[in-house]
Design a protein around this motif. Structure first.
Motif, PDB file in Angstrom:
ATOM      1  N   GLY A   1       9.937  -2.680  -3.718  1.00  0.00           N
ATOM      2  CA  GLY A   1      10.948  -3.735  -3.345  1.00  0.00           C
ATOM      3  C   GLY A   1      11.998  -3.346  -2.310  1.00  0.00           C
ATOM      4  N   LEU A   2      11.907  -2.162  -1.488  1.00  0.00           N
ATOM      5  CA  LEU A   2      12.791  -1.699  -0.375  1.00  0.00           C
ATOM      6  C   LEU A   2      14.283  -1.425  -0.920  1.00  0.00           C
ATOM      7  CD1 LEU A   2      10.923  -3.966   2.330  1.00  0.00           C
ATOM      8  CD2 LEU A   2      10.400  -1.585   1.230  1.00  0.00           C
ATOM      9  N   LEU A   3      14.561  -1.370  -2.247  1.00  0.00           N
ATOM     10  CA  LEU A   3      15.720  -0.880  -2.562  1.00  0.00           C
ATOM     11  C   LEU A   3      16.098   0.412  -2.538  1.00  0.00           C
ATOM     12  CD1 LEU A   3      15.804  -3.395  -5.404  1.00  0.00           C
ATOM     13  CD2 LEU A   3      16.782  -4.008  -3.564  1.00  0.00           C
ATOM     14  N   GLU A   4      14.972   0.968  -2.596  1.00  0.00           N
ATOM     15  CA  GLU A   4      15.009   2.819  -2.245  1.00  0.00           C
ATOM     16  C   GLU A   4      14.092   3.071  -1.562  1.00  0.00           C
ATOM     17  OE1 GLU A   4      16.093   5.124  -5.820  1.00  0.00           O
ATOM     18  OE2 GLU A   4      16.205   3.380  -6.963  1.00  0.00           O
ATOM     19  N   ARG A   5      14.237   4.243  -1.155  1.00  0.00           N
ATOM     20  CA  ARG A   5      13.311   4.881  -0.033  1.00  0.00           C
ATOM     21  C   ARG A   5      12.467   5.815  -0.480  1.00  0.00           C
ATOM     22  NH1 ARG A   5      13.615   4.203   5.615  1.00  0.00           N
ATOM     23  NH2 ARG A   5      15.710   3.055   6.357  1.00  0.00           N
ATOM     24  N   PRO A   6      11.003   6.039  -0.550  1.00  0.00           N
ATOM     25  CA  PRO A   6      10.628   7.321  -0.996  1.00  0.00           C
ATOM     26  C   PRO A   6      11.028   8.482  -0.267  1.00  0.00           C
ATOM     27  CG  PRO A   6       8.901   5.739   0.056  1.00  0.00           C
ATOM     28  CD  PRO A   6      10.315   5.518   0.037  1.00  0.00           C
ATOM     29  N   THR A   7      10.864   9.769  -1.110  1.00  0.00           N
ATOM     30  CA  THR A   7      11.336  10.945  -0.681  1.00  0.00           C
ATOM     31  C   THR A   7      10.148  11.472   0.173  1.00  0.00           C
ATOM     32  OG1 THR A   7      12.396  11.218  -2.794  1.00  0.00           O
ATOM     33  CG2 THR A   7      12.053  13.302  -1.245  1.00  0.00           C
ATOM     34  N   SER A   8       9.132  11.232  -0.062  1.00  0.00           N
ATOM     35  CA  SER A   8       7.769  11.255   1.083  1.00  0.00           C
ATOM     36  C   SER A   8       6.830  10.661   0.748  1.00  0.00           C
ATOM     37  CB  SER A   8       7.567  12.954   0.913  1.00  0.00           C
ATOM     38  OG  SER A   8       6.859  13.200  -0.546  1.00  0.00           O
ATOM     39  N   GLY A   9       5.750  10.529   1.580  1.00  0.00           N
ATOM     40  CA  GLY A   9       4.714   9.378   1.547  1.00  0.00           C
ATOM     41  C   GLY A   9       4.852   8.231   2.387  1.00  0.00           C
ATOM     42  N   THR A  10       4.051   7.339   2.382  1.00  0.00           N
ATOM     43  CA  THR A  10       4.216   6.015   3.193  1.00  0.00           C
ATOM     44  C   THR A  10       4.182   5.058   2.252  1.00  0.00           C
ATOM     45  OG1 THR A  10       1.962   6.210   3.737  1.00  0.00           O
ATOM     46  CG2 THR A  10       3.120   7.100   5.136  1.00  0.00           C
ATOM     47  N   LEU A  11       4.607   3.711   2.858  1.00  0.00           N
ATOM     48  CA  LEU A  11       4.690   2.684   2.149  1.00  0.00           C
ATOM     49  C   LEU A  11       4.432   1.680   3.014  1.00  0.00           C
ATOM     50  CD1 LEU A  11       5.342   0.679  -0.107  1.00  0.00           C
ATOM     51  CD2 LEU A  11       7.872   1.034  -0.036  1.00  0.00           C
ATOM     52  N   HIS A  12       3.533   0.686   2.901  1.00  0.00           N
ATOM     53  CA  HIS A  12       3.431  -0.531   3.735  1.00  0.00           C
ATOM     54  C   HIS A  12       3.468  -1.570   3.069  1.00  0.00           C
ATOM     55  CE1 HIS A  12       1.337   2.752   6.206  1.00  0.00           C
ATOM     56  NE2 HIS A  12       1.281   1.790   7.033  1.00  0.00           N
ATOM     57  N   ILE A  13       4.423  -2.578   3.501  1.00  0.00           N
ATOM     58  CA  ILE A  13       4.317  -3.779   3.050  1.00  0.00           C
ATOM     59  C   ILE A  13       3.813  -4.828   4.117  1.00  0.00           C
ATOM     60  CG2 ILE A  13       5.972  -5.752   2.100  1.00  0.00           C
ATOM     61  CD1 ILE A  13       5.960  -3.569   0.443  1.00  0.00           C
ATOM     62  N   GLY A  14       2.706  -5.663   3.598  1.00  0.00           N
ATOM     63  CA  GLY A  14       2.228  -6.832   4.527  1.00  0.00           C
ATOM     64  C   GLY A  14       1.780  -6.129   5.936  1.00  0.00           C
TER      65      GLY A  14
ATOM     66  N   GLU B   1       0.861  -1.144   0.009  1.00  0.00           N
ATOM     67  CA  GLU B   1      -0.109  -0.116  -0.137  1.00  0.00           C
ATOM     68  C   GLU B   1       0.700   1.229   0.031  1.00  0.00           C
ATOM     69  OE1 GLU B   1      -2.983   0.194   3.001  1.00  0.00           O
ATOM     70  OE2 GLU B   1      -4.168   1.751   2.098  1.00  0.00           O
ATOM     71  N   LEU B   2       0.685   2.067  -1.173  1.00  0.00           N
ATOM     72  CA  LEU B   2       1.340   3.401  -1.144  1.00  0.00           C
ATOM     73  C   LEU B   2       0.550   4.427  -0.898  1.00  0.00           C
ATOM     74  CD1 LEU B   2       3.244   1.202  -2.987  1.00  0.00           C
ATOM     75  CD2 LEU B   2       4.274   3.240  -3.961  1.00  0.00           C
ATOM     76  N   SER B   3       0.715   5.401  -0.358  1.00  0.00           N
ATOM     77  CA  SER B   3      -0.022   6.632  -0.170  1.00  0.00           C
ATOM     78  C   SER B   3       0.764   7.877  -0.295  1.00  0.00           C
ATOM     79  CB  SER B   3      -0.548   6.535   1.117  1.00  0.00           C
ATOM     80  OG  SER B   3      -1.554   7.542   1.353  1.00  0.00           O
ATOM     81  N   GLY B   4       0.646   8.583  -1.419  1.00  0.00           N
ATOM     82  CA  GLY B   4       0.964   9.839  -1.364  1.00  0.00           C
ATOM     83  C   GLY B   4       2.673   9.695  -1.749  1.00  0.00           C
ATOM     84  N   VAL B   5       3.223   8.576  -2.294  1.00  0.00           N
ATOM     85  CA  VAL B   5       4.604   8.473  -2.518  1.00  0.00           C
ATOM     86  C   VAL B   5       5.491   9.401  -3.594  1.00  0.00           C
ATOM     87  CG1 VAL B   5       6.340   7.051  -3.121  1.00  0.00           C
ATOM     88  CG2 VAL B   5       4.587   6.149  -1.546  1.00  0.00           C
ATOM     89  N   ARG B   6       6.397  10.083  -3.224  1.00  0.00           N
ATOM     90  CA  ARG B   6       7.081  11.027  -4.050  1.00  0.00           C
ATOM     91  C   ARG B   6       8.349  10.346  -4.104  1.00  0.00           C
ATOM     92  NH1 ARG B   6       4.573  15.728  -5.609  1.00  0.00           N
ATOM     93  NH2 ARG B   6       2.559  16.118  -4.938  1.00  0.00           N
TER      94      ARG B   6
ATOM     95  N   GLU C   1      12.008  15.189  -9.656  1.00  0.00           N
ATOM     96  CA  GLU C   1      10.991  14.345  -8.905  1.00  0.00           C
ATOM     97  C   GLU C   1      10.532  13.592 -10.028  1.00  0.00           C
ATOM     98  OE1 GLU C   1       8.048  15.400  -5.733  1.00  0.00           O
ATOM     99  OE2 GLU C   1       6.731  15.416  -7.655  1.00  0.00           O
ATOM    100  N   VAL C   2      10.591  12.206 -10.001  1.00  0.00           N
ATOM    101  CA  VAL C   2      10.272  11.163 -11.054  1.00  0.00           C
ATOM    102  C   VAL C   2       8.772  10.634 -10.569  1.00  0.00           C
ATOM    103  CG1 VAL C   2      12.461  11.037 -11.785  1.00  0.00           C
ATOM    104  CG2 VAL C   2      11.617   9.259 -10.234  1.00  0.00           C
ATOM    105  N   LEU C   3       8.523  10.474  -9.393  1.00  0.00           N
ATOM    106  CA  LEU C   3       7.329   9.932  -9.129  1.00  0.00           C
ATOM    107  C   LEU C   3       6.500  11.200  -8.084  1.00  0.00           C
ATOM    108  CD1 LEU C   3       8.097   6.523  -7.907  1.00  0.00           C
ATOM    109  CD2 LEU C   3       6.835   7.334 -10.147  1.00  0.00           C
TER     110      LEU C   3
END
Ligand code: ADP
Ligand code: ADP
Length: 225
Positions: free
Chosen positions: A55-68, A5-10, A22-24
């Protein structure tokens, strides 16, 4: 509960430099357990970047990322590595097999990295996976002794070694002839069916994308559908 689940990921590259870009631009998306989803869109639109974040190889600049269900933005590097190893299997366009090791050793590598040593159960599982991808006879072969399609099948077996709940594949068939591409895709579909692992596959091939349950289209760093 969503597996992803991604929310507002930049995501920006070169933050704080003259070439900051900014690419995302605020990605919201959910992937449910067991879904098989194609990630499509023009070259340069941000698909690989998105896959690398999930894949958790890089981190978002902002926003949230939930895995499981876990909020990954609060995890440190060691925790990210642990979660990645336990939960996520990767297949890349180029197989990234270790050239000095046999097919079997390559498939054992995730267990060795995760636990420091491969036990009898790991060996059984690795052989079972090589058999599933049709390479039981090739376990002692080095990658250089295998065809491109066979190398990618070893890479798929390696991605499945720790029974991940999530498979991320970045143009896994991009470098293959049609027949090998279909075989690789079939293997991913089969694993998805058999284990309920979710699968997110970047592909430029419309016929493969059509075989997925759903397509997420990325255009200029935004979800377009
Ligand atoms: P796609 O996978 O859709 O082809 P990418 O995610 O590879 O797109 O790239 C999206 C944009 O981000 C492109 O403009 C690319 O040049 C840029 N980009 C990707 N990775 C980096 C990086 N490490 N540093 C700077 N720019 C990058
Ligand atoms: P694809 O289009 O198949 O995603 P690319 O050739 O765009 O592949 O990118 C290959 C790798 O190079 C990716 O890991 C990406 O993050 C990185 N990359 C792409 N563009 C840039 C860039 N402008 N600067 C630095 N790294 C980049």
């Amino acid at each position: 509960e969503a597996i992803v689940e991604l929310s507002g990921v930049r995501k920006s590259y070169g933050v704080g430099t003259a070439v900051e870009a900014e690419v995302l631009h605020g990605i919201d998306l959910r992937l449910e357990p067991g879904e098989f989803v194609a990630l499509v869109g023009p070259s340069g639109s941000g698909k690989s970047t998105l896959l690398n974040l999930i894949g958790l190889l890089e981190r978002p600049t902002s926003g949230t990322l939930h895995i499981g269900g876990r909020d990954t933005t609060t995890l440190d590097e060691a925790e990210l590595t642990g979660l990645r190893g336990r939960s996520i299997g990767f297949v890349f366009q180029f197989h990234h097999l270790l050239p000095g090791f046999s097919a079997l050793e390559n498939v054992l590598m995730p267990a060795i990295i995760e636990r420091g040593v491969a036990g009898p159960d790991d060996l059984r599982r690795a052989r079972e996976l090589l058999a599933r991808v049709g390479l039981a006879e090739a376990e002692h072969k080095r990658p250089s002794q295998l065809s491109g399609g066979m190398q990618q099948r070893v890479a798929v077996a390696r991605a499945l070694a720790l029974s991940p709940r999530l498979i991320l594949a970045d143009e896994p068939t991009g470098n293959l002839d049609t027949r090998s591409a279909n075989e690789i895709f079939e293997l991913l579909l089969e694993f998805n069916r058999d284990t309920g692992a979710a699968c997110l596959v970047v592909t430029h091939d419309p016929s493969l994308a059509a075989r997925c349950q759903r397509r997420i289209e990325i255009v200029d760093g935004r979800v377009a559908n």
